[in-house]
Design a protein around this motif. Structure first.
Motif, PDB file in Angstrom:
ATOM      1  N   ASP A  38       0.851  -1.190   0.000  1.00 42.16           N
ATOM      2  CA  ASP A  38       0.000   0.000   0.000  1.00 42.16           C
ATOM      3  C   ASP A  38       0.885   1.238   0.000  1.00 42.16           C
ATOM      4  OD1 ASP A  38      -2.311  -1.516   0.135  1.00 42.16           O
ATOM      5  OD2 ASP A  38      -2.544  -1.285   2.290  1.00 42.16           O
ATOM      6  N   VAL A  39       0.683   2.100  -0.974  1.00 39.56           N
ATOM      7  CA  VAL A  39       1.385   3.378  -1.060  1.00 39.56           C
ATOM      8  C   VAL A  39       0.309   4.461  -1.012  1.00 39.56           C
ATOM      9  CG1 VAL A  39       2.904   4.855  -2.432  1.00 39.56           C
ATOM     10  CG2 VAL A  39       3.237   2.362  -2.447  1.00 39.56           C
ATOM     11  N   VAL A  40       0.339   5.261   0.040  1.00 38.99           N
ATOM     12  CA  VAL A  40      -0.651   6.328   0.206  1.00 38.99           C
ATOM     13  C   VAL A  40       0.020   7.649  -0.161  1.00 38.99           C
ATOM     14  CG1 VAL A  40      -2.230   7.473   1.805  1.00 38.99           C
ATOM     15  CG2 VAL A  40      -1.803   5.006   2.013  1.00 38.99           C
ATOM     16  N   VAL A  41      -0.593   8.365  -1.104  1.00 42.17           N
ATOM     17  CA  VAL A  41      -0.049   9.636  -1.587  1.00 42.17           C
ATOM     18  C   VAL A  41      -1.070  10.738  -1.354  1.00 42.17           C
ATOM     19  CG1 VAL A  41       1.415   8.517  -3.314  1.00 42.17           C
ATOM     20  CG2 VAL A  41      -0.888   9.278  -3.960  1.00 42.17           C
ATOM     21  N   ASP A  42      -0.578  11.971  -1.328  1.00 38.93           N
ATOM     22  CA  ASP A  42      -1.449  13.115  -1.096  1.00 38.93           C
ATOM     23  C   ASP A  42      -0.821  14.331  -1.774  1.00 38.93           C
ATOM     24  OD1 ASP A  42      -3.594  14.543  -0.093  1.00 38.93           O
ATOM     25  OD2 ASP A  42      -2.931  14.491   1.991  1.00 38.93           O
ATOM     26  N   LEU A  43      -1.576  15.429  -1.811  1.00 35.28           N
ATOM     27  CA  LEU A  43      -0.988  16.684  -2.260  1.00 35.28           C
ATOM     28  C   LEU A  43       0.044  17.110  -1.225  1.00 35.28           C
ATOM     29  CD1 LEU A  43      -4.093  18.713  -3.514  1.00 35.28           C
ATOM     30  CD2 LEU A  43      -2.405  17.485  -4.879  1.00 35.28           C
ATOM     31  N   PRO A  44       1.086  17.806  -1.652  1.00 36.93           N
ATOM     32  CA  PRO A  44       2.121  18.214  -0.695  1.00 36.93           C
ATOM     33  C   PRO A  44       1.605  19.134   0.406  1.00 36.93           C
ATOM     34  CG  PRO A  44       2.901  18.487  -2.947  1.00 36.93           C
ATOM     35  CD  PRO A  44       1.444  18.157  -3.022  1.00 36.93           C
ATOM     36  N   ASP A  45       0.632  19.993   0.098  1.00 42.96           N
ATOM     37  CA  ASP A  45       0.167  20.948   1.102  1.00 42.96           C
ATOM     38  C   ASP A  45      -1.085  21.639   0.604  1.00 42.96           C
ATOM     39  OD1 ASP A  45       0.177  22.397   3.465  1.00 42.96           O
ATOM     40  OD2 ASP A  45       2.262  23.005   3.273  1.00 42.96           O
ATOM     41  N   GLY A  46      -1.770  22.301   1.511  1.00 40.77           N
ATOM     42  CA  GLY A  46      -2.928  23.115   1.187  1.00 40.77           C
ATOM     43  C   GLY A  46      -4.169  22.334   0.827  1.00 40.77           C
ATOM     44  N   PRO A  47      -5.290  23.045   0.672  1.00 42.18           N
ATOM     45  CA  PRO A  47      -6.559  22.386   0.366  1.00 42.18           C
ATOM     46  C   PRO A  47      -6.599  21.871  -1.073  1.00 42.18           C
ATOM     47  CG  PRO A  47      -6.850  24.763   0.441  1.00 42.18           C
ATOM     48  CD  PRO A  47      -5.435  24.483   0.848  1.00 42.18           C
ATOM     49  N   GLY A  48      -7.564  21.030  -1.333  1.00 41.46           N
ATOM     50  CA  GLY A  48      -7.731  20.468  -2.669  1.00 41.46           C
ATOM     51  C   GLY A  48      -7.676  18.962  -2.614  1.00 41.46           C
ATOM     52  N   GLY A  49      -7.689  18.344  -3.767  1.00 41.70           N
ATOM     53  CA  GLY A  49      -7.673  16.894  -3.812  1.00 41.70           C
ATOM     54  C   GLY A  49      -6.780  16.375  -4.922  1.00 41.70           C
ATOM     55  N   VAL A  50      -6.415  15.125  -4.822  1.00 39.77           N
ATOM     56  CA  VAL A  50      -5.633  14.448  -5.856  1.00 39.77           C
ATOM     57  C   VAL A  50      -6.603  14.028  -6.955  1.00 39.77           C
ATOM     58  CG1 VAL A  50      -4.171  12.458  -6.369  1.00 39.77           C
ATOM     59  CG2 VAL A  50      -3.942  13.634  -4.176  1.00 39.77           C
ATOM     60  N   SER A  51      -6.315  14.409  -8.179  1.00 40.24           N
ATOM     61  CA  SER A  51      -7.204  14.065  -9.294  1.00 40.24           C
ATOM     62  C   SER A  51      -6.980  12.616  -9.722  1.00 40.24           C
ATOM     63  CB  SER A  51      -6.951  14.995 -10.486  1.00 40.24           C
ATOM     64  OG  SER A  51      -5.694  14.689 -11.086  1.00 40.24           O
ATOM     65  N   ASP A  52      -7.944  12.083 -10.449  1.00 42.15           N
ATOM     66  CA  ASP A  52      -7.814  10.726 -10.985  1.00 42.15           C
ATOM     67  C   ASP A  52      -6.602  10.632 -11.915  1.00 42.15           C
ATOM     68  OD1 ASP A  52     -10.073   9.931  -9.614  1.00 42.15           O
ATOM     69  OD2 ASP A  52     -11.421  10.114 -11.343  1.00 42.15           O
ATOM     70  N   ALA A  53      -6.366  11.683 -12.694  1.00 40.98           N
ATOM     71  CA  ALA A  53      -5.219  11.688 -13.613  1.00 40.98           C
ATOM     72  C   ALA A  53      -3.895  11.652 -12.838  1.00 40.98           C
ATOM     73  CB  ALA A  53      -5.273  12.913 -14.522  1.00 40.98           C
ATOM     74  N   GLN A  54      -3.813  12.421 -11.750  1.00 43.94           N
ATOM     75  CA  GLN A  54      -2.603  12.408 -10.925  1.00 43.94           C
ATOM     76  C   GLN A  54      -2.394  11.036 -10.294  1.00 43.94           C
ATOM     77  OE1 GLN A  54      -3.866  15.846  -8.543  1.00 43.94           O
ATOM     78  NE2 GLN A  54      -1.782  16.656  -8.811  1.00 43.94           N
ATOM     79  N   LEU A  55      -3.472  10.434  -9.815  1.00 42.26           N
ATOM     80  CA  LEU A  55      -3.372   9.114  -9.187  1.00 42.26           C
ATOM     81  C   LEU A  55      -2.931   8.064 -10.205  1.00 42.26           C
ATOM     82  CD1 LEU A  55      -3.680   7.840  -6.419  1.00 42.26           C
ATOM     83  CD2 LEU A  55      -6.063   7.368  -6.963  1.00 42.26           C
TER      84      LEU A  55
END
Length: 150
Positions: A38-55
């Protein structure tokens, strides 16, 4: 090659960084002869979300990197995901990611505060509650999480 989860996270950091994301956690789960990574990733900082394309991009990059590194003996399943709304808020970065969202914080004295997270400073946060704005130092917070509203 036998690496600890922390060492594997450190090796994955540049790969995930190159996709504009942050490695939140890496964990191996063994299930008999088969394992899951399992590799859990997130945005580096601030509000918002990880998009499907980024994932999708980070999943391809991590998979390609792991093919070369071969960190787990035998077959395993790779799962790359985001932390989800139910993760505990345990660091200033987590609170910055929740900015503008409703949260519940429990103080070390047991007081529960529920409201909108309006500011995150270096040493504290501000929550707008029904009773007004409240400032809490990080060391006053025993636990906190986002409130799931349906």
């Amino acid at each position: 090659m036998s690496l600890s989860d922390a060492d594997l996270a450190a090796k994955l950091k540049p790969v995930v960084d190159s996709c504009g994301l942050y490695v939140e956690n890496v964990r191996r789960i063994r299930a008999g002869a088969h394992s899951r990574l399992d590799v859990v990733v997130d945005l580096p900082d601030g509000p918002g979300g990880v998009s499907d394309a980024q994932l999708a991009e980070v999943t391809r990059a991590v998979s390609n990197f792991l093919d070369d590194l071969d960190p787990i003996k035998g077959a395993y399943t790779l799962e790359v995901s985001t932390p989800g709304i139910d993760r505990p808020l345990t660091s200033p970065r987590h609170f910055r990611r929740a900015l503008g969202r409703r949260i519940e914080a429990v103080t070390v004295k047991g007081t529960k505060l529920r409201g909108t997270l309006t500011r995150v400073h270096d040493a504290d946060i501000e929550i707008d509650t029904n009773e007004g704005s409240r400032r809490l130092a990080f060391d006053e917070i025993a636990s906190a999480s986002m409130v799931i509203e349906l």
